[in-house]
Scaffold this motif. Structure first.
Motif, PDB file in Angstrom:
ATOM      1  N   ASP A  79       0.880  -1.171   0.000  1.00 56.49           N
ATOM      2  CA  ASP A  79       0.000   0.000   0.000  1.00 56.49           C
ATOM      3  C   ASP A  79       0.915   1.218   0.000  1.00 56.49           C
ATOM      4  O   ASP A  79       1.553   1.523   1.003  1.00 56.49           O
ATOM      5  N   ARG A  81       0.640   4.890  -0.305  1.00 51.71           N
ATOM      6  CA  ARG A  81      -0.275   6.032  -0.299  1.00 51.71           C
ATOM      7  C   ARG A  81       0.522   7.319  -0.182  1.00 51.71           C
ATOM      8  O   ARG A  81       1.293   7.496   0.766  1.00 51.71           O
ATOM      9  N   ASP A  83      -0.963  10.619  -0.662  1.00 52.51           N
ATOM     10  CA  ASP A  83      -1.764  11.823  -0.432  1.00 52.51           C
ATOM     11  C   ASP A  83      -1.835  12.208   1.044  1.00 52.51           C
ATOM     12  O   ASP A  83      -2.342  13.265   1.380  1.00 52.51           O
ATOM     13  N   ARG A  87       1.557   7.905   7.216  1.00 52.05           N
ATOM     14  CA  ARG A  87       0.471   6.924   7.321  1.00 52.05           C
ATOM     15  C   ARG A  87       1.072   5.582   7.738  1.00 52.05           C
ATOM     16  O   ARG A  87       1.228   4.675   6.938  1.00 52.05           O
TER      17      ARG A  87
END
Length: 100
Positions: A79, A81, A83, A87
């Motif tokens: 994953d 990510r 944006d 995270r």
């Protein structure tokens, strides 16, 4: 932050326990300096560097072969990510728990 789930399945072994293979994998990931969490079904890894992730996963797979395993089945889920910053694995879990 890139998060990944790595599952290495040694095949062609006589025993049903895979704890010693998981321990070997964890030692390699630990040595790499990447943050990780062992779970009942795989090992979750955090990194900012996709190349480092692939490098470490490759080392893990080769180490299982070096333990005498004739076949290794590897599942790697990623994953990536971009944006949202920072995270982490913990933040992803918190996000779900906050919604419960």
């Amino acid at each position: 932050m890139i998060t990944a789930d790595l599952c290495i399945i040694p095949m062609g072994i006589e025993e049903s326990s895979v704890g010693k293979y998981v321990a070997k994998a964890a030692q390699i990931i630990e040595k790499s300096g990447l943050n990780y969490q062992i779970t009942a079904m795989g090992t979750q890894i955090e990194t900012e560097d996709l190349k480092k992730l692939y490098e470490v996963c490759g080392e893990v797979q080769e180490s299982i072969f070096e333990m005498g395993v004739p076949r290794v089945y590897t599942v790697l889920k990623i994953d990536d990510r971009r944006d949202i910053e920072n995270r982490t694995l913990d933040e992803k879990v918190k996000s779900v728990k906050n919604r419960m």
